[in-house]
Design a protein around this motif. Structure first.
Motif, PDB file in Angstrom:
ATOM      1  N   PHE A 112       1.072  -1.334  -0.090  1.00 41.08           N
ATOM      2  CA  PHE A 112       0.230  -0.585   0.150  1.00 41.08           C
ATOM      3  C   PHE A 112       0.681   1.065  -0.263  1.00 41.08           C
ATOM      4  N   VAL A 113       2.230   1.276   0.761  1.00 37.15           N
ATOM      5  CA  VAL A 113       2.676   2.354   1.166  1.00 37.15           C
ATOM      6  C   VAL A 113       3.916   2.552   0.098  1.00 37.15           C
ATOM      7  N   ALA A 114       4.288   2.160  -0.473  1.00 40.25           N
ATOM      8  CA  ALA A 114       5.515   2.045  -2.042  1.00 40.25           C
ATOM      9  C   ALA A 114       4.215   2.660  -2.840  1.00 40.25           C
ATOM     10  N   PRO A 115       3.271   1.571  -3.198  1.00 40.18           N
ATOM     11  CA  PRO A 115       2.593   2.774  -4.677  1.00 40.18           C
ATOM     12  C   PRO A 115       2.241   4.054  -4.323  1.00 40.18           C
ATOM     13  N   LEU A 116       1.629   3.800  -2.942  1.00 39.71           N
ATOM     14  CA  LEU A 116       1.254   5.942  -2.907  1.00 39.71           C
ATOM     15  C   LEU A 116       2.668   6.882  -3.394  1.00 39.71           C
ATOM     16  N   LEU A 117       3.263   6.796  -2.275  1.00 37.13           N
ATOM     17  CA  LEU A 117       4.344   7.807  -2.351  1.00 37.13           C
ATOM     18  C   LEU A 117       4.940   7.875  -3.734  1.00 37.13           C
ATOM     19  N   ALA A 118       5.364   6.380  -4.308  1.00 39.96           N
ATOM     20  CA  ALA A 118       5.797   6.172  -5.896  1.00 39.96           C
ATOM     21  C   ALA A 118       4.837   7.304  -6.572  1.00 39.96           C
ATOM     22  N   ILE A 119       3.351   7.412  -6.803  1.00 43.36           N
ATOM     23  CA  ILE A 119       2.053   8.379  -6.629  1.00 43.36           C
ATOM     24  C   ILE A 119       2.829   9.829  -6.301  1.00 43.36           C
ATOM     25  N   GLN A 120       2.701   9.804  -5.598  1.00 40.34           N
ATOM     26  CA  GLN A 120       2.295  11.196  -4.630  1.00 40.34           C
ATOM     27  C   GLN A 120       4.029  11.952  -4.732  1.00 40.34           C
ATOM     28  N   ILE A 121       5.556  11.707  -5.078  1.00 42.11           N
ATOM     29  CA  ILE A 121       6.295  12.017  -5.293  1.00 42.11           C
ATOM     30  C   ILE A 121       6.686  12.357  -6.434  1.00 42.11           C
ATOM     31  N   GLY A 122       5.841  10.945  -7.455  1.00 46.18           N
ATOM     32  CA  GLY A 122       6.601  11.004  -8.957  1.00 46.18           C
ATOM     33  C   GLY A 122       5.378  12.048  -9.999  1.00 46.18           C
ATOM     34  N   ARG A 123       4.296  11.737  -9.177  1.00 51.07           N
ATOM     35  CA  ARG A 123       3.690  12.687 -10.184  1.00 51.07           C
ATOM     36  C   ARG A 123       3.287  14.077 -10.409  1.00 51.07           C
ATOM     37  N   PRO A 124       3.954  14.872  -8.581  1.00 51.58           N
ATOM     38  CA  PRO A 124       3.972  16.500  -9.631  1.00 51.58           C
ATOM     39  C   PRO A 124       5.709  16.457 -10.149  1.00 51.58           C
ATOM     40  N   LEU A 125       6.481  15.902  -9.983  1.00 57.04           N
ATOM     41  CA  LEU A 125       7.899  15.795 -10.608  1.00 57.04           C
ATOM     42  C   LEU A 125       7.182  15.861 -11.974  1.00 57.04           C
ATOM     43  N   LEU A 126       6.793  14.174 -12.233  1.00 56.36           N
ATOM     44  CA  LEU A 126       6.827  14.417 -13.855  1.00 56.36           C
ATOM     45  C   LEU A 126       6.269  15.413 -14.323  1.00 56.36           C
ATOM     46  N   THR A 127       4.973  16.030 -13.503  1.00 53.53           N
ATOM     47  CA  THR A 127       4.249  16.790 -14.406  1.00 53.53           C
ATOM     48  C   THR A 127       4.749  18.217 -14.831  1.00 53.53           C
ATOM     49  N   ARG A 128       5.303  18.377 -13.695  1.00 52.35           N
ATOM     50  CA  ARG A 128       5.534  19.561 -13.744  1.00 52.35           C
ATOM     51  C   ARG A 128       6.660  20.034 -14.964  1.00 52.35           C
ATOM     52  N   ARG A 129       7.394  18.660 -15.725  1.00 51.00           N
ATOM     53  CA  ARG A 129       7.688  18.839 -16.893  1.00 51.00           C
ATOM     54  C   ARG A 129       6.767  19.537 -18.053  1.00 51.00           C
ATOM     55  N   VAL A 130       5.435  19.332 -17.927  1.00 43.79           N
ATOM     56  CA  VAL A 130       4.857  19.380 -18.825  1.00 43.79           C
ATOM     57  C   VAL A 130       4.095  20.247 -19.397  1.00 43.79           C
ATOM     58  N   ASP A 131       4.087  20.579 -17.891  1.00 40.93           N
ATOM     59  CA  ASP A 131       3.105  21.598 -17.480  1.00 40.93           C
ATOM     60  C   ASP A 131       3.349  22.968 -18.476  1.00 40.93           C
ATOM     61  N   VAL A 132       2.472  24.122 -18.451  1.00 33.41           N
ATOM     62  CA  VAL A 132       2.927  25.248 -19.628  1.00 33.41           C
ATOM     63  C   VAL A 132       2.596  26.752 -18.721  1.00 33.41           C
TER      64      VAL A 132
END
Length: 398
Positions: A112-132
């Motif tokens: 439960f915890v490992a996927p949760l942290l992967a999403i919570q930390i990884g998603r904003p880092l990756l989305t930051r690269r494509v936001d205008v």
């Protein structure tokens, strides 16, 4: 509106421009339909105060992920072809997280915890690269900081024994919720004002409406599965049908003609074009409200399953609390949303509904009513409330 770099050829719709809900977004929501079924199963197997708290923590966490990803989807992910692969990645990781819900407080905390942290930390880092939007690119650093802070109690809880895990995870969930509420402030880093974000409010409102219909569908699935085991018993079938009528009443409350024509219509027209800050505030309120509605539907589904399984037997107090409490949560959340979005201090039909539901729950427990009578009471109150609210909305619109 911010200028869009000419190199962004994969940007299909500019930020702030209205767009329809995409098929990928609806596909993404199916992962969280599965989460609702897992949360219901966990509560059904642990219908105690501790089990309810465990369900609360996991529900707020899982649907906090849904809410945050939904914001990202409305602003970025559903608008850019390349970024949609990120949304699919969240789906894959989210499936693992949601599949572990029923074992997270036992012997599978890391699933439960490992996927949760992967999403919570990884998603904003990756989305930051494509936001205008420059302000939002900076703000995602704040989101990562908050996710890193909450990761500490998440990890400590996973390492702790099963008895103490709830305390640590409740603290972690509280940090995540507080971050969302405060918009992730970090000393020395900017927090964009809501008037700096040109947000697509109609898109977000439609997302929330469609997701609520999916939640109602999951409640219907749970009720139908309960009926399967008693098709030869008329009372079981009658209790199942009564549960469906309650769900229809909830649907009519949220999606009745008066609500669609008179209550939600202004939110998706004038507000969208005139006040960007109000748009963001209303979108946040609607999306966060889905977390509360999920709790209500999970509780109702569990109570309904217990009632349908034994309609002639007196209903245990825990089942009565789940059954009536679930509808009370939904009605109260809707009431709060309307007070904030329509500037009215009172919606009489919803206030009366809450009062009657509390009284009906007390009578059911004290009188030891059988399940068929309890669900019958709930049918009367829910259908009457839906009718009363639609009538009240029409009268106010004249």
């Amino acid at each position: 509106m911010p200028s869009i770099p000419s190199a962004d050829h994969d940007l299909e719709v500019a930020p702030g421009e209205e767009q329809d809900v995409t098929k990928l977004e609806l596909f993404f929501d199916l992962i969280y339909v599965f989460a609702i079924s897992q949360l219901s199963e966990h509560l059904l197997d642990n219908l105690t105060w501790r089990g309810a708290l465990e369900t609360l923590v996991m529900s707020l966490t899982v649907f906090g992920v849904w809410a945050t990803t939904t914001y990202e989807s409305t602003m970025v992910l559903s608008r850019r072809r390349t970024a949609r692969y990120l949304l699919m990645g969240v789906m894959v990781i989210g499936l693992i997280m949601n599949a572990s819900i029923t074992r997270a407080f036992e012997h599978r905390p890391w699933m439960f915890v490992a996927p949760l942290l992967a999403i919570q930390i990884g998603r904003p880092l990756l989305t930051r690269r494509v936001d205008v939007l420059p302000a939002m690119r900076l703000h995602r650093i704040n989101m990562v900081v908050w996710a890193t802070v909450s990761a500490v109690p998440w990890v400590v809880g996973a390492l702790a024994d099963e008895h103490n895990r709830l305390i640590w995870w409740a603290a972690a969930a509280a940090i995540d919720l507080l971050g969302m509420r405060l918009r992730h402030p970090v000393p020395g880093l900017p927090v964009p004002g809501r008037d700096e974000i040109d947000f697509d409010l109609p898109h977000q409102i439609e997302r929330c409406q469609l997701f609520l219909i999916i939640c109602l569908g999951e409640a219907i699935l749970t009720t139908g599965n309960a009926i399967i085991h008693g098709l030869d018993e008329p009372l079981v079938v009658a209790a199942g049908v009564a549960s469906l009528v309650v769900i229809i009443g909830v649907w009519a409350l949220f999606f009745g003609p008066a609500n669609e024509d008179h209550v939600l219509a202004p939110m998706t027209s004038e507000a969208h074009s005139d006040d960007p800050a109000a748009n963001v505030s209303l979108a946040v309120l609607a999306t966060n409200g889905q977390q509360v509605l999920v709790l209500g539907m999970v509780a109702f589904a569990v109570g309904a399953e217990l009632v349908v399984a034994g309609p002639a037997e007196p209903v245990a107090p825990e089942a009565v609390m789940a059954l009536f409490g679930g509808i009370i949560i939904c009605v109260t959340a809707f009431w709060f949303f309307l007070m904030r979005s329509t500037d009215r201090s009172m919606w009489v039909s919803l206030a009366v509904c809450d009062a009657v539901l509390i009284c009906a729950a007390a009578v059911s427990v004290l009188a030891g009513l059988p399940g068929i009578a309890v669900i019958g009471l709930l049918v009367v109150v829910t259908v009457s409330t839906a009718w009363g609210f639609n009538r009240e909305a029409r009268l106010l619109a004249r």
